[in-house]
Design a protein around this motif. Structure first.
Motif, PDB file in Angstrom:
ATOM      1  N   ALA A 199       0.862  -1.192  -0.093  1.00  0.00           N
ATOM      2  CA  ALA A 199       0.084   0.014  -0.080  1.00  0.00           C
ATOM      3  C   ALA A 199       0.821   1.477   0.007  1.00  0.00           C
ATOM      4  CB  ALA A 199      -0.854   0.100   1.198  1.00  0.00           C
ATOM      5  N   SER A 200       0.487   2.294  -0.892  1.00  0.00           N
ATOM      6  CA  SER A 200       1.456   3.517  -1.123  1.00  0.00           C
ATOM      7  C   SER A 200       0.481   4.531  -0.098  1.00  0.00           C
ATOM      8  CB  SER A 200       1.405   4.024  -2.202  1.00  0.00           C
ATOM      9  OG  SER A 200       0.102   4.293  -3.001  1.00  0.00           O
ATOM     10  N   LYS A 201       1.020   5.559   0.094  1.00  0.00           N
ATOM     11  CA  LYS A 201       0.628   6.699   1.041  1.00  0.00           C
ATOM     12  C   LYS A 201      -0.839   7.063   0.497  1.00  0.00           C
ATOM     13  CE  LYS A 201       4.981   8.397   2.717  1.00  0.00           C
ATOM     14  NZ  LYS A 201       5.823   9.452   2.607  1.00  0.00           N
ATOM     15  N   GLY A 212     -14.721   7.573   0.844  1.00  0.00           N
ATOM     16  CA  GLY A 212     -15.075   7.948   2.238  1.00  0.00           C
ATOM     17  C   GLY A 212     -13.653   8.839   2.679  1.00  0.00           C
ATOM     18  N   ASP A 213     -13.137   8.817   3.778  1.00  0.00           N
ATOM     19  CA  ASP A 213     -12.288   9.539   4.301  1.00  0.00           C
ATOM     20  C   ASP A 213     -10.859   9.541   3.778  1.00  0.00           C
ATOM     21  OD1 ASP A 213     -14.027  10.679   6.152  1.00  0.00           O
ATOM     22  OD2 ASP A 213     -13.384   9.695   7.688  1.00  0.00           O
ATOM     23  N   ALA A 214     -10.366   8.367   3.236  1.00  0.00           N
ATOM     24  CA  ALA A 214      -9.031   8.231   2.761  1.00  0.00           C
ATOM     25  C   ALA A 214      -8.967   6.787   1.801  1.00  0.00           C
ATOM     26  CB  ALA A 214      -8.146   7.948   4.020  1.00  0.00           C
ATOM     27  N   ALA A 215      -8.014   7.123   1.008  1.00  0.00           N
ATOM     28  CA  ALA A 215      -7.869   5.837   0.084  1.00  0.00           C
ATOM     29  C   ALA A 215      -6.231   5.598  -0.214  1.00  0.00           C
ATOM     30  CB  ALA A 215      -8.178   6.268  -1.300  1.00  0.00           C
ATOM     31  N   TYR A 216      -5.939   4.433  -0.107  1.00  0.00           N
ATOM     32  CA  TYR A 216      -4.428   3.956  -0.046  1.00  0.00           C
ATOM     33  C   TYR A 216      -4.355   2.971  -1.367  1.00  0.00           C
ATOM     34  CZ  TYR A 216      -4.375   5.882   4.459  1.00  0.00           C
ATOM     35  OH  TYR A 216      -4.648   6.866   5.610  1.00  0.00           O
ATOM     36  N   THR A 231      -5.607  -7.944 -15.863  1.00  0.00           N
ATOM     37  CA  THR A 231      -5.881  -6.505 -16.393  1.00  0.00           C
ATOM     38  C   THR A 231      -6.620  -5.813 -15.208  1.00  0.00           C
ATOM     39  OG1 THR A 231      -7.657  -6.958 -17.829  1.00  0.00           O
ATOM     40  CG2 THR A 231      -5.669  -7.022 -18.771  1.00  0.00           C
ATOM     41  N   GLY A 232      -6.591  -4.459 -15.428  1.00  0.00           N
ATOM     42  CA  GLY A 232      -7.172  -3.598 -14.527  1.00  0.00           C
ATOM     43  C   GLY A 232      -6.450  -3.090 -13.772  1.00  0.00           C
ATOM     44  N   SER A 233      -6.894  -1.943 -12.865  1.00  0.00           N
ATOM     45  CA  SER A 233      -5.954  -1.219 -11.852  1.00  0.00           C
ATOM     46  C   SER A 233      -6.859  -0.539 -10.999  1.00  0.00           C
ATOM     47  CB  SER A 233      -5.375   0.019 -12.797  1.00  0.00           C
ATOM     48  OG  SER A 233      -6.109   0.707 -13.265  1.00  0.00           O
ATOM     49  N   GLY A 234      -6.296   0.420  -9.954  1.00  0.00           N
ATOM     50  CA  GLY A 234      -7.222   1.010  -9.129  1.00  0.00           C
ATOM     51  C   GLY A 234      -7.775   0.331  -8.048  1.00  0.00           C
ATOM     52  N   ILE A 235      -6.931  -0.778  -7.364  1.00  0.00           N
ATOM     53  CA  ILE A 235      -7.320  -1.735  -6.465  1.00  0.00           C
ATOM     54  C   ILE A 235      -6.858  -0.670  -5.103  1.00  0.00           C
ATOM     55  CG2 ILE A 235      -7.485  -3.752  -5.150  1.00  0.00           C
ATOM     56  CD1 ILE A 235      -8.924  -3.785  -7.725  1.00  0.00           C
ATOM     57  N   TRP A 236      -7.615  -0.377  -4.227  1.00  0.00           N
ATOM     58  CA  TRP A 236      -7.302   0.575  -3.091  1.00  0.00           C
ATOM     59  C   TRP A 236      -7.709  -0.069  -1.884  1.00  0.00           C
ATOM     60  CZ3 TRP A 236      -9.635   5.729  -5.282  1.00  0.00           C
ATOM     61  CH2 TRP A 236      -8.669   6.100  -6.406  1.00  0.00           C
ATOM     62  N   ILE A 237      -7.369   0.472  -0.775  1.00  0.00           N
ATOM     63  CA  ILE A 237      -7.772   0.381   0.605  1.00  0.00           C
ATOM     64  C   ILE A 237      -8.552   1.597   0.816  1.00  0.00           C
ATOM     65  CG2 ILE A 237      -7.378  -0.079   3.088  1.00  0.00           C
ATOM     66  CD1 ILE A 237      -5.017  -1.899   2.692  1.00  0.00           C
ATOM     67  N   HIS A 238      -9.937   1.480   0.979  1.00  0.00           N
ATOM     68  CA  HIS A 238     -10.440   3.076   1.287  1.00  0.00           C
ATOM     69  C   HIS A 238     -11.668   2.673   1.994  1.00  0.00           C
ATOM     70  CE1 HIS A 238     -14.019   2.371  -1.564  1.00  0.00           C
ATOM     71  NE2 HIS A 238     -13.330   1.664  -2.127  1.00  0.00           N
ATOM     72  N   GLY A 239     -12.291   3.970   2.527  1.00  0.00           N
ATOM     73  CA  GLY A 239     -13.341   4.164   3.557  1.00  0.00           C
ATOM     74  C   GLY A 239     -14.844   3.964   2.712  1.00  0.00           C
ATOM     75  N   ASP A 262     -12.561   2.923  10.910  1.00  0.00           N
ATOM     76  CA  ASP A 262     -11.527   1.710  10.876  1.00  0.00           C
ATOM     77  C   ASP A 262     -10.391   2.319   9.834  1.00  0.00           C
ATOM     78  OD1 ASP A 262     -13.206   0.399  12.625  1.00  0.00           O
ATOM     79  OD2 ASP A 262     -13.855  -1.024  10.839  1.00  0.00           O
ATOM     80  N   VAL A 263     -10.632   3.037   8.945  1.00  0.00           N
ATOM     81  CA  VAL A 263      -9.656   3.527   7.955  1.00  0.00           C
ATOM     82  C   VAL A 263      -8.545   4.704   8.906  1.00  0.00           C
ATOM     83  CG1 VAL A 263      -9.137   4.987   6.003  1.00  0.00           C
ATOM     84  CG2 VAL A 263     -10.824   3.121   6.029  1.00  0.00           C
ATOM     85  N   LYS A 264      -9.550   5.357   9.661  1.00  0.00           N
ATOM     86  CA  LYS A 264      -8.605   6.095  10.344  1.00  0.00           C
ATOM     87  C   LYS A 264      -7.948   5.796  11.275  1.00  0.00           C
ATOM     88  CE  LYS A 264      -9.531  10.401  13.304  1.00  0.00           C
ATOM     89  NZ  LYS A 264     -10.282  11.081  14.075  1.00  0.00           N
ATOM     90  N   ALA A 265      -8.382   4.439  12.131  1.00  0.00           N
ATOM     91  CA  ALA A 265      -7.461   3.621  13.074  1.00  0.00           C
ATOM     92  C   ALA A 265      -6.313   3.190  12.439  1.00  0.00           C
ATOM     93  CB  ALA A 265      -8.250   2.535  13.579  1.00  0.00           C
ATOM     94  N   LEU A 266      -6.155   2.995  10.972  1.00  0.00           N
ATOM     95  CA  LEU A 266      -5.038   2.472  10.306  1.00  0.00           C
ATOM     96  C   LEU A 266      -4.230   3.452   9.701  1.00  0.00           C
ATOM     97  CD1 LEU A 266      -6.827  -0.273   8.294  1.00  0.00           C
ATOM     98  CD2 LEU A 266      -5.104  -0.827  10.451  1.00  0.00           C
ATOM     99  N   GLN A 267      -4.543   4.746   9.897  1.00  0.00           N
ATOM    100  CA  GLN A 267      -3.972   5.834   8.968  1.00  0.00           C
ATOM    101  C   GLN A 267      -2.288   5.718   9.450  1.00  0.00           C
ATOM    102  OE1 GLN A 267      -5.805   9.666   9.783  1.00  0.00           O
ATOM    103  NE2 GLN A 267      -5.332   9.696  11.689  1.00  0.00           N
ATOM    104  N   GLU A 268      -2.202   5.795  10.688  1.00  0.00           N
ATOM    105  CA  GLU A 268      -0.634   5.890  10.944  1.00  0.00           C
ATOM    106  C   GLU A 268       0.168   4.585  10.264  1.00  0.00           C
ATOM    107  OE1 GLU A 268       0.125   6.276  15.173  1.00  0.00           O
ATOM    108  OE2 GLU A 268      -1.477   7.986  15.489  1.00  0.00           O
TER     109      GLU A 268
END
Length: 410
Positions: A199-201, A212-216, A231-239, A262-268
């Motif tokens: 996962a990138s920043k 939601g609040d964030a996408a990684y 093929t394909g792209s744009g698979i993220w972890i997000h809210g 939960d996304v916020k809990a993982l942000q650090e």
């Protein structure tokens, strides 16, 4: 009699949603699980279980109180609204099915039931926090955490590297995966990929509310995916959208979706970047003391990597090439082209030095053969060149020995 019929139906629904082992636990143990504040337990899930357990025991008013508190905490939690509506309606009329008071769409009702079942099954999992995936895992010096997504459980697990370089359970979270399940192959197939990703920043550009609040972003397609022509792209972890606490277990276009809290809990963890995310299905969960086989495999692989390095430094081309699998590939071709290139540049036996630092290793989940992703920082010093680069290799078992399947920059 009519009131009894109303209660019996609601209690039946609660019993159906609660897993079988939840009905068998000792009452003192149940009370402890429900009411002790546990930092690793999501308060929303805890209150959901409290609500359903109260319904099962016939304490409908207490259940209503619990779900009212739950909605105060998470007013956009659709599943809680559904239960709340059923509890209120049970006071006035006989209900014919789960969600009878609130939703006419049978598909949505089934989604709610599946979400409740998955959340509660996890809550009462006796091995939760005491086990880890039966995988070879080594974090680099720059990695502090690894995330495991078990798609069969709709769950993301967070583990931290401890002082002994072993893994320590930190927390786990409910997740949504692709509408069509797992095994992404084609663009737009709405499936979640299986593999080892990083996962990138957090994306800083404005995004639609869907995320939601964030996408990684994850690095799908990885090297194996590309080689297999996925093929394909744009698979993220997000809210989730801000009017939605959570989505059904299968509802994304392939991304791994968590609630915004939960996304916020993982942000650090995620904001550091290069966070390993292992996505699999039906991980084999074992006691950490049962990982002796994996420790042995890790020791063997470390030895092979070191021998590969030594054979490179010695400029013994035959020995060096013996470390590569018969179906090896890299960005420019196959083993034959790689071998030709290496023989050409090593013919003069130049004196070189090669150093490897910050080595990480992750078993590739659900692969058709034993495979490990190995990343490291490579320092190469030659007669006319000094180069430091991030390197990635995929090692596989071939005839009982570790061999390199892929090599390239990371």
């Amino acid at each position: 009699m009519r009131g009894l019929r109303k209660y019996c139906w609601v209690a039946f629904v609660a019993s159906a949603l609660l897993p079988w082992n939840a009905t068998a636990v000792n009452q003192d143990e149940l009370t402890a699980r429900l009411f002790v504040q546990n930092k690793n337990t999501n308060i929303v899930e805890r209150m959901l279980v409290q609500t359903l357990q109260s319904i099962k025991e016939g304490r409908l008013q207490q259940a209503l109180d619990y779900v009212d508190q739950l909605l105060t905490i998470s007013p956009n939690f659709a599943l809680a609204h559904l239960i709340h509506g059923d509890l209120l309606s049970a006071k006035a009329r006989i209900l014919n099915g789960f969600g009878d008071a609130s939703v006419a769409d049978n598909g949505r009702i089934q989604d709610f039931k599946e979400e409740a079942e998955i959340r509660i099954r996890n809550y009462f999992d006796r091995s939760r926090g005491l086990t880890q995936p039966n995988m070879l895992v080594q974090l680099s010096g720059k990695q502090s955490h690894v995330l495991f997504v078990d798609t069969a459980k709709s769950r993301l697990y967070v583990y931290e590297k401890n002082a002994d370089d072993n893994l320590k359970y930190i927390a786990d979270y409910y997740v949504t995966i692709g509408k069509n399940g797992i095994g992404k192959k084609d663009q737009g197939d709405k499936r979640t990929p299986i593999g080892v990703y990083f996962a990138s920043k957090k994306l800083n550009r404005p995004l639609p509310d869907l995320y939601g609040d964030a996408a990684y972003p994850l690095n799908y397609p990885n090297e194996i995916d590309s080689f297999e022509r996925k093929t394909g792209s744009g698979i993220w972890i997000h809210g989730t959208p801000h009017d939605t606490y959570s989505r059904p277990p299968r509802a994304s276009d392939g991304c791994v979706v968590l609630s915004n809290p939960d996304v916020k809990a993982l942000q650090e963890i995620l904001q550091i970047g290069n966070t390993p995310v292992v996505i699999g299905v039906n991980f084999q969960w074992v006691n950490p003391q049962s990982l002796k086989t994996q420790q042995s495999l890790k020791a063997d692989l470390k030895s092979e990597i070191e021998q590969w390095r030594k054979d490179w430094v010695s400029q013994d081309t035959d020995a060096y090439l013996s470390h590569y699998a018969s179906d090896f590939f890299y960005s420019d071709g196959s083993l034959s082209k790689w071998s030709s290139y290496k023989r050409q540049i090593q013919a003069a036996k130049p004196k070189v030095a090669v150093n490897l630092n910050d080595v990480s290793m992750f078993t590739y989940p659900n692969a058709n053969r034993q495979m490990v992703v190995v990343d490291f920082e490579q320092e190469f010093i030659g007669p006319a060149l000094r180069n430091v680069m991030k390197k990635r290799q995929y090692w596989v078992q071939e005839s009982g020995q570790w061999k390199i399947l892929y090599e390239g920059s990371a």
